[in-house]
Design an enzyme around this catalytic site. Structure first.
Site, PDB file in Angstrom:
ATOM      1  N   CYS A 163       0.806  -1.222   0.000  1.00  0.00           N
ATOM      2  CA  CYS A 163       0.000   0.000   0.000  1.00  0.00           C
ATOM      3  C   CYS A 163       0.837   1.269   0.000  1.00  0.00           C
ATOM      4  CB  CYS A 163      -0.963  -0.029   1.176  1.00  0.00           C
ATOM      5  SG  CYS A 163      -1.981  -1.517   1.188  1.00  0.00           S
ATOM      6  N   HIS A 304      -2.447   7.982   6.018  1.00  0.00           N
ATOM      7  CA  HIS A 304      -2.700   6.640   5.474  1.00  0.00           C
ATOM      8  C   HIS A 304      -4.083   6.198   5.925  1.00  0.00           C
ATOM      9  CE1 HIS A 304      -1.815   2.840   3.690  1.00  0.00           C
ATOM     10  NE2 HIS A 304      -1.988   2.182   4.829  1.00  0.00           N
ATOM     11  N   GLU A 314      -0.614   5.466  13.582  1.00  0.00           N
ATOM     12  CA  GLU A 314      -0.228   6.617  12.749  1.00  0.00           C
ATOM     13  C   GLU A 314      -0.370   7.908  13.542  1.00  0.00           C
ATOM     14  OE1 GLU A 314      -2.344   7.056   9.041  1.00  0.00           O
ATOM     15  OE2 GLU A 314      -0.951   8.603   8.328  1.00  0.00           O
ATOM     16  N   LYS A 335      -9.443   8.082   2.364  1.00  0.00           N
ATOM     17  CA  LYS A 335      -9.926   6.691   2.208  1.00  0.00           C
ATOM     18  C   LYS A 335     -11.329   6.539   2.785  1.00  0.00           C
ATOM     19  CE  LYS A 335      -5.410   4.323   2.239  1.00  0.00           C
ATOM     20  NZ  LYS A 335      -4.479   5.454   2.518  1.00  0.00           N
ATOM     21  N   HIS A 340      -9.827   1.904   0.179  1.00  0.00           N
ATOM     22  CA  HIS A 340      -8.377   1.724   0.124  1.00  0.00           C
ATOM     23  C   HIS A 340      -7.975   1.155  -1.236  1.00  0.00           C
ATOM     24  CE1 HIS A 340      -4.326   1.190   1.081  1.00  0.00           C
ATOM     25  NE2 HIS A 340      -4.398   0.469   2.193  1.00  0.00           N
ATOM     26  N   PHE A 399       1.852  -3.499   3.913  1.00  0.00           N
ATOM     27  CA  PHE A 399       2.255  -4.819   4.394  1.00  0.00           C
ATOM     28  C   PHE A 399       3.740  -5.016   4.074  1.00  0.00           C
ATOM     29  CE2 PHE A 399      -2.065  -7.309   4.180  1.00  0.00           C
ATOM     30  CZ  PHE A 399      -2.561  -6.495   5.185  1.00  0.00           C
TER      31      PHE A 399
END
Length: 413
Positions: A163, A304, A314, A335, A340, A399
């Site tokens: 991502c 994010h 975050e 998002k 996403h 990831f």
């Protein structure tokens, strides 16, 4: 002395519209692009909603015969690149082709083509598998096909960092121009991974939203107490970025400037971020150092912010880097409206940052009704906000522990 790099064109394919103007209008008006999945049977899946870039007709952008040789993620990349190049009013010819490169990544690549050809193999045998199967699925083919379609013969590559891919693509392309290896880069991310197998996999990993299937528009809820995972979506974001003097000499419209890029690795877990957010914090710190600005100059962060437990991490990372200023700057997760977009997310969110600075409007985090106890920053809840911001940061974390941040600046001479 560093070469300055500016943004001169943008293109987007997204659940909120397949051009920048429509995308931005929907985003700043707080509209959700999440809907029930009707492309395939969702029986048995824990998640039955997604952000789909429909309606999208590849033949609006690509010859029908060529489009059939491309996975959907490549079609999205080609379409967004065409829009970005048109927006930049840039022609590629024999004189400039070797100084114009392409750097477009994808987190997952052509999984739809892989699934289709696996079915063909099982049902009809190996001789019926498409000769285009391999070049259609590999993750670098967005960059490959875009360079072929545009005739760009400069640096050509493709990051894959889950991502964080879209942000890594822009940051890496920024550095290619900065060091003089190209004058123009067409860069970004593309993803088309809404399939039963991917949804089942993310569900098994307990990463995706499952609670609000009956109300798709409220299902993506970054920073909210009632969030229960991210909502999978698809699309592409592509930017034309350019060395400043090159852009000025050809009279290009300059949309914004890229001034900083940082990245880091968590070295912790294949899916979970490090608990204290140290990797995310180091990516932000490196981006600020590269930009050579103080943290207090950042006015807006496009987070994010996926709607998972990582929203708290975050938030902790932002506080670690920005200190007291963390409570003064605005943070939002777009998002909440797009879902996403995995490898495309960072590029689309960079476009949102550029439009926020140009329009003087910060996009909201919708569905933020009851902030989580650990989420205590200004997330521009539910309504867009007028604001004059000169510096933005966009964060992407993936990831594998990939972290990337870029710093964008309102252009001034």
């Amino acid at each position: 002395m560093k070469r300055r790099v500016v943004i001169t064109g943008m293109g987007v394919i997204s659940p909120l519209g397949n051009d920048v103007e429509t995308f931005w209008s929907n985003l700043k008006n707080g509209r959700s692009g999440i809907r029930k999945i009707e492309r395939f049977d969702t029986t048995g899946l824990a998640t039955t909603i997604a952000g789909l870039a429909d309606p999208f007709n590849p033949e609006d952008f690509i010859d029908k015969k060529e489009a059939r040789k491309m996975d959907r993620f490549v079609q999205y990349a080609v379409a967004a690149s065409q829009e970005a190049l048109k927006h930049a009013d840039l022609s590629i010819n024999e004189e400039n082709a070797t100084r114009i490169g392409v750097y477009i990544g994808s987190g997952i690549g052509g999984i739809g083509t892989l699934l289709d050809n696996y079915d063909v193999l099982q049902e009809k045998g190996p001789r019926r598998v498409s000769p285009f199967f391999v070049p259609m699925i590999i993750g670098d083919m967005a960059s490959g096909q875009v360079s072929i379609m545009l005739g760009a013969r400069g640096p050509n590559s493709s990051p894959i960092s889950a991502c964080a891919t879209g942000t890594n693509a822009i940051g890496d392309a920024f550095k290619i121009i900065e060091r003089g290896a190209a004058d123009v880069m067409v860069c970004g991310g593309s993803e088309a991974a809404v399939y039963p197998l991917t949804i089942a996999g993310f569900n098994s990993a307990k990463a995706m939203a499952t609670v609000f299937n009956d109300r798709p528009e409220i299902s993506s809820r970054p920073f909210d107490r009632d969030r229960d995972g991210f909502v999978l979506s698809e699309g592409a974001g592509v930017l034309v970025i350019e060395e400043l003097e090159h852009a000025k000499q050809r009279g290009a419209q300059i949309l914004a400037e890229i001034i900083g890029y940082g990245m880091s690795g968590d070295a912790y877990h294949i899916t979970a971020p490090s608990p204290e957010g140290d990797g995310a914090a180091r990516a932000m710190q490196h981006a600020l150092e590269d930009a050579e600005i103080a943290p207090e100059m950042i006015g807006y962060i496009n987070a994010h912010g996926t709607g998972t437990a990582a929203d708290v991490i975050e938030t902790q990372a932002i506080k670690a880097i920005y200190g007291d200023h963390a409570y003064k700057l605005a943070v939002s997760s777009t998002k909440s409206m797009t879902g996403h977009m995995l490898g495309a997310a960072g590029a689309v969110e960079a476009i949102a940052c550029v439009e926020a600075m140009r329009d003087g409007i910060l996009p909201p985090t919708i569905n933020l009704d009851n902030p989580d106890e650990g989420c205590d920053l200004d997330y521009v809840a539910n309504q867009a906000r007028p604001a004059s911001v000169d510096y933005c940061m966009s964060n992407s974390f993936g990831f594998g522990g990939h972290n990337a941040s870029i710093v964008l600046k309102k252009y001034t001479e």
